[in-house]
Scaffold this motif. Sequence first.
Motif, PDB file in Angstrom:
ATOM      1  N   ALA A 130      22.328 -30.982  43.918  1.00 22.04           N
ATOM      2  CA  ALA A 130      22.108 -32.395  43.437  1.00 22.04           C
ATOM      3  C   ALA A 130      22.983 -33.163  44.210  1.00 22.04           C
ATOM      4  CB  ALA A 130      22.708 -32.302  41.816  1.00 22.04           C
ATOM      5  N   ARG A 131      24.140 -32.758  44.909  1.00 26.63           N
ATOM      6  CA  ARG A 131      24.869 -33.542  45.577  1.00 26.63           C
ATOM      7  C   ARG A 131      24.434 -33.648  46.986  1.00 26.63           C
ATOM      8  NH1 ARG A 131      31.035 -31.159  44.103  1.00 26.63           N
ATOM      9  NH2 ARG A 131      31.467 -32.766  42.218  1.00 26.63           N
ATOM     10  N   ARG A 132      23.742 -32.533  47.636  1.00 24.21           N
ATOM     11  CA  ARG A 132      23.301 -32.684  48.890  1.00 24.21           C
ATOM     12  C   ARG A 132      21.867 -33.528  48.760  1.00 24.21           C
ATOM     13  NH1 ARG A 132      24.076 -27.013  48.731  1.00 24.21           N
ATOM     14  NH2 ARG A 132      21.691 -26.807  48.058  1.00 24.21           N
ATOM     15  N   SER A 133      21.111 -33.711  47.627  1.00 19.97           N
ATOM     16  CA  SER A 133      19.960 -34.574  47.575  1.00 19.97           C
ATOM     17  C   SER A 133      20.326 -35.956  47.557  1.00 19.97           C
ATOM     18  CB  SER A 133      19.083 -34.114  46.392  1.00 19.97           C
ATOM     19  OG  SER A 133      19.849 -34.296  45.036  1.00 19.97           O
ATOM     20  N   ILE A 134      21.614 -36.162  46.688  1.00 23.70           N
ATOM     21  CA  ILE A 134      22.076 -37.686  46.613  1.00 23.70           C
ATOM     22  C   ILE A 134      22.512 -38.101  48.117  1.00 23.70           C
ATOM     23  CG2 ILE A 134      23.882 -39.109  45.901  1.00 23.70           C
ATOM     24  CD1 ILE A 134      23.459 -37.693  43.063  1.00 23.70           C
ATOM     25  N   LEU A 176      22.448 -29.749  32.208  1.00 27.39           N
ATOM     26  CA  LEU A 176      22.113 -31.032  33.248  1.00 27.39           C
ATOM     27  C   LEU A 176      22.858 -32.102  33.211  1.00 27.39           C
ATOM     28  CD1 LEU A 176      20.076 -32.214  34.784  1.00 27.39           C
ATOM     29  CD2 LEU A 176      18.670 -32.415  33.026  1.00 27.39           C
ATOM     30  N   ILE A 177      23.362 -32.504  31.873  1.00 26.26           N
ATOM     31  CA  ILE A 177      24.214 -33.776  31.943  1.00 26.26           C
ATOM     32  C   ILE A 177      25.487 -33.893  32.755  1.00 26.26           C
ATOM     33  CG2 ILE A 177      25.694 -35.213  30.344  1.00 26.26           C
ATOM     34  CD1 ILE A 177      23.514 -34.453  28.081  1.00 26.26           C
ATOM     35  N   PRO A 178      26.387 -32.840  32.564  1.00 20.99           N
ATOM     36  CA  PRO A 178      27.313 -32.729  33.390  1.00 20.99           C
ATOM     37  C   PRO A 178      26.932 -32.624  35.144  1.00 20.99           C
ATOM     38  CG  PRO A 178      27.204 -30.579  32.509  1.00 20.99           C
ATOM     39  CD  PRO A 178      26.274 -31.693  31.730  1.00 20.99           C
ATOM     40  N   THR A 179      25.790 -32.109  35.304  1.00 17.51           N
ATOM     41  CA  THR A 179      25.535 -32.088  36.715  1.00 17.51           C
ATOM     42  C   THR A 179      25.019 -33.585  37.311  1.00 17.51           C
ATOM     43  OG1 THR A 179      24.709 -29.534  36.516  1.00 17.51           O
ATOM     44  CG2 THR A 179      23.851 -30.964  38.322  1.00 17.51           C
ATOM     45  N   LEU A 180      24.455 -34.242  36.381  1.00 16.03           N
ATOM     46  CA  LEU A 180      24.212 -35.643  36.840  1.00 16.03           C
ATOM     47  C   LEU A 180      25.128 -36.220  37.087  1.00 16.03           C
ATOM     48  CD1 LEU A 180      21.126 -36.298  34.172  1.00 16.03           C
ATOM     49  CD2 LEU A 180      20.772 -35.684  36.735  1.00 16.03           C
ATOM     50  N   VAL A 181      26.484 -36.177  36.179  1.00 13.64           N
ATOM     51  CA  VAL A 181      27.495 -36.997  36.203  1.00 13.64           C
ATOM     52  C   VAL A 181      28.206 -36.652  37.364  1.00 13.64           C
ATOM     53  CG1 VAL A 181      30.003 -37.554  35.143  1.00 13.64           C
ATOM     54  CG2 VAL A 181      27.547 -37.487  33.891  1.00 13.64           C
ATOM     55  N   ASP A 182      28.726 -35.432  37.542  1.00 17.30           N
ATOM     56  CA  ASP A 182      29.542 -34.727  38.815  1.00 17.30           C
ATOM     57  C   ASP A 182      28.896 -35.043  40.004  1.00 17.30           C
ATOM     58  OD1 ASP A 182      31.279 -34.306  36.686  1.00 17.30           O
ATOM     59  OD2 ASP A 182      30.962 -32.021  36.829  1.00 17.30           O
ATOM     60  N   ALA A 183      27.354 -35.043  40.166  1.00 15.90           N
ATOM     61  CA  ALA A 183      26.821 -35.197  41.502  1.00 15.90           C
ATOM     62  C   ALA A 183      26.947 -36.462  41.908  1.00 15.90           C
ATOM     63  CB  ALA A 183      25.384 -34.717  41.193  1.00 15.90           C
ATOM     64  N   LEU A 184      27.129 -37.725  41.166  1.00 18.11           N
ATOM     65  CA  LEU A 184      27.364 -39.015  41.734  1.00 18.11           C
ATOM     66  C   LEU A 184      28.637 -39.017  42.664  1.00 18.11           C
ATOM     67  CD1 LEU A 184      26.549 -40.918  38.365  1.00 18.11           C
ATOM     68  CD2 LEU A 184      25.010 -40.640  40.291  1.00 18.11           C
ATOM     69  N   PRO A 185      28.564 -39.890  43.574  1.00 20.56           N
ATOM     70  CA  PRO A 185      29.717 -40.105  44.601  1.00 20.56           C
ATOM     71  C   PRO A 185      30.960 -40.432  43.716  1.00 20.56           C
ATOM     72  CG  PRO A 185      27.754 -40.945  45.470  1.00 20.56           C
ATOM     73  CD  PRO A 185      27.404 -40.753  44.092  1.00 20.56           C
ATOM     74  N   CYS A 187      34.219 -42.915  42.897  1.00 19.62           N
ATOM     75  CA  CYS A 187      34.878 -44.086  43.400  1.00 19.62           C
ATOM     76  C   CYS A 187      36.288 -43.992  43.248  1.00 19.62           C
ATOM     77  CB  CYS A 187      34.473 -45.195  42.421  1.00 19.62           C
ATOM     78  SG  CYS A 187      32.722 -45.616  42.191  1.00 19.62           S
ATOM     79  N   GLY A 188      36.976 -42.841  42.479  1.00 21.38           N
ATOM     80  CA  GLY A 188      38.279 -42.753  42.438  1.00 21.38           C
ATOM     81  C   GLY A 188      38.781 -40.958  42.389  1.00 21.38           C
ATOM     82  N   GLU A 189      39.774 -40.951  41.846  1.00 23.68           N
ATOM     83  CA  GLU A 189      40.276 -39.374  41.935  1.00 23.68           C
ATOM     84  C   GLU A 189      39.467 -38.667  40.881  1.00 23.68           C
ATOM     85  OE1 GLU A 189      42.035 -35.753  43.081  1.00 23.68           O
ATOM     86  OE2 GLU A 189      42.008 -37.881  44.021  1.00 23.68           O
ATOM     87  N   PRO A 190      38.637 -37.739  41.101  1.00 29.46           N
ATOM     88  CA  PRO A 190      37.641 -37.090  39.912  1.00 29.46           C
ATOM     89  C   PRO A 190      38.690 -36.409  38.942  1.00 29.46           C
ATOM     90  CG  PRO A 190      36.784 -36.791  42.230  1.00 29.46           C
ATOM     91  CD  PRO A 190      38.095 -37.270  42.489  1.00 29.46           C
ATOM     92  N   PRO A 191      38.425 -36.276  37.835  1.00 27.69           N
ATOM     93  CA  PRO A 191      39.374 -35.553  36.854  1.00 27.69           C
ATOM     94  C   PRO A 191      38.925 -34.205  36.835  1.00 27.69           C
ATOM     95  CG  PRO A 191      37.776 -36.540  35.700  1.00 27.69           C
ATOM     96  CD  PRO A 191      37.215 -37.010  37.076  1.00 27.69           C
ATOM     97  N   HIS A 192      39.576 -33.357  35.912  1.00 28.54           N
ATOM     98  CA  HIS A 192      39.381 -32.104  36.258  1.00 28.54           C
ATOM     99  C   HIS A 192      37.755 -31.740  35.644  1.00 28.54           C
ATOM    100  CE1 HIS A 192      39.580 -27.681  34.537  1.00 28.54           C
ATOM    101  NE2 HIS A 192      40.634 -27.406  35.227  1.00 28.54           N
ATOM    102  N   PRO A 193      37.254 -30.568  36.023  1.00 33.63           N
ATOM    103  CA  PRO A 193      35.753 -30.336  35.880  1.00 33.63           C
ATOM    104  C   PRO A 193      35.499 -30.257  34.439  1.00 33.63           C
ATOM    105  CG  PRO A 193      36.506 -29.015  37.782  1.00 33.63           C
ATOM    106  CD  PRO A 193      37.564 -29.876  37.245  1.00 33.63           C
ATOM    107  N   PRO A 196      36.321 -34.407  29.486  1.00 30.64           N
ATOM    108  CA  PRO A 196      35.145 -35.149  28.840  1.00 30.64           C
ATOM    109  C   PRO A 196      34.238 -35.872  29.811  1.00 30.64           C
ATOM    110  CG  PRO A 196      37.070 -35.311  27.475  1.00 30.64           C
ATOM    111  CD  PRO A 196      37.521 -34.761  28.882  1.00 30.64           C
ATOM    112  N   ILE A 197      32.757 -36.086  29.301  1.00 32.00           N
ATOM    113  CA  ILE A 197      32.184 -36.594  30.133  1.00 32.00           C
ATOM    114  C   ILE A 197      32.375 -38.172  30.343  1.00 32.00           C
ATOM    115  CG2 ILE A 197      29.691 -37.364  30.045  1.00 32.00           C
ATOM    116  CD1 ILE A 197      29.514 -34.623  30.876  1.00 32.00           C
ATOM    117  N   ALA A 198      32.856 -38.954  29.364  1.00 30.94           N
ATOM    118  CA  ALA A 198      33.147 -40.204  29.640  1.00 30.94           C
ATOM    119  C   ALA A 198      34.258 -40.193  30.789  1.00 30.94           C
ATOM    120  CB  ALA A 198      33.876 -40.686  28.393  1.00 30.94           C
ATOM    121  N   GLU A 199      35.256 -39.421  30.767  1.00 31.91           N
ATOM    122  CA  GLU A 199      36.362 -39.436  31.829  1.00 31.91           C
ATOM    123  C   GLU A 199      35.812 -39.029  33.113  1.00 31.91           C
ATOM    124  OE1 GLU A 199      40.662 -37.606  32.785  1.00 31.91           O
ATOM    125  OE2 GLU A 199      39.843 -37.285  30.569  1.00 31.91           O
ATOM    126  N   ARG A 200      34.987 -38.042  33.202  1.00 29.72           N
ATOM    127  CA  ARG A 200      34.077 -37.951  34.661  1.00 29.72           C
ATOM    128  C   ARG A 200      33.469 -38.974  35.073  1.00 29.72           C
ATOM    129  NH1 ARG A 200      32.576 -32.028  32.320  1.00 29.72           N
ATOM    130  NH2 ARG A 200      31.125 -31.637  33.919  1.00 29.72           N
TER     131      ARG A 200
END
Length: 410
Positions: A130-134, A176-185, A187-193, A196-200
């Motif tokens: 997903a990250r490569r495609s984005i 799929l939901i966490p994949t969609l979120v974590d694949a986005l570029p 903007c700041g320091e990503p939290p722990h994998p 919660p989805i809101a924090e990521r």
Amino acid sequence: MTDHSADAPRLTTRETADRLGVKPATVYAYASRGQLTSRRDPEGRGSTFDAREVEALARKGRREPAAGGDTPRIRTRITLIDGDRYYFRGVDATELAGRHHYEQIAEWLWTGTLHTEVRFTAPPEALAAARRSIEALPESSGSADRLRVAAIAAGVTDPLRFDLGRDAVLGVARMLIPTLVDALPPCGEPPHPDAPIAERLWSRLTANRPDTASLRALDLALSLLIDHDLAASTLAVRVAASARAHPYAVVSAGLGTLDGPLHGAASGLAHRMLAEVLERGSAAAVVADHLRAGRPVPGLGHRLYSGPDPRAEALFAALERMPTAGAALGAARAVEAATARQTQLCGNVDLALATLSLASRMRPEAGETVFAVARTAGWIAHALEEYGEPGLRLRTSGQYDGPQPPRAVP
């Protein structure tokens, strides 16, 4: 051939499948769920089914004309909009969102069971694809573009994506939901994998460091937006699921519809309007410019609510507790006040989303991203329902309005 027993006419598995428009395997799935009663053929040639039960199940899957028109009705046990409130499985959705987090509500919509400890995890292979495609997209690509290619790329890595069994679909949803979120570029320091989805998602939308109230507002927005009856994107999802598209493709159908300006882009328009209000210092002038140009004022009113949008009321209440939301909230209230003398329209959830994105220094399209991620859970819930119905039941017929045949071949 039909087994004409003394108590009731019976159909073979193949005849049952033909009546319902499904594969024989689906007939056995209906039997395992108790929707059909099977009986072994006395001659040992397989199972037979009660013709009356089959006909009742077929009628359930056919289009039912809505009162006053030909619009098809789709039975659902997920969301009810009644008066100026909306309910998830009979529970007030705003109260549910106020007490539980997005992941918990998603699981409850899917399974009917509320789990307090829920974590969604992105599989490494799907996330990498997903990250490569984005990354391959041009910089001008929008959030819906990124999410759509991420969903497709993640699906390609899953060889079991065509398994439409309930457990398999639930497994896809949780990945799929966490994949969609974590694949986005980021903007700041990503939290722990495992955060919660809101924090990521926050780290993908803004470089601002979140405080507790801000994260709660984003989580609340996700929870409030999970589903809203048969919106355009949800109907597209049901049609795709009716054709037995796999869950990744079903979500892609929803994202494709969400990309339309009449459905998913409203919060971005409201964000730009609020930013202009703050820049010019006058909501009245900005509203007047919209009306002079023949454009509706973004973020006001909703066709399903005669009064306030309950989602907006809940989200605005949460925004009141955000330390950075004061100016954006003032702009939103000023827009409502500027139009109050001419219309009774209240601020809707798009205006509340725009207030959240502006207050958090997010891009204007951030609200669309929040909407898409949130609604993915609802789309999966509707797909699960539709997979249990006869296939292709949503195949409608057109009303031909062209030249009457026969005509000469051109």
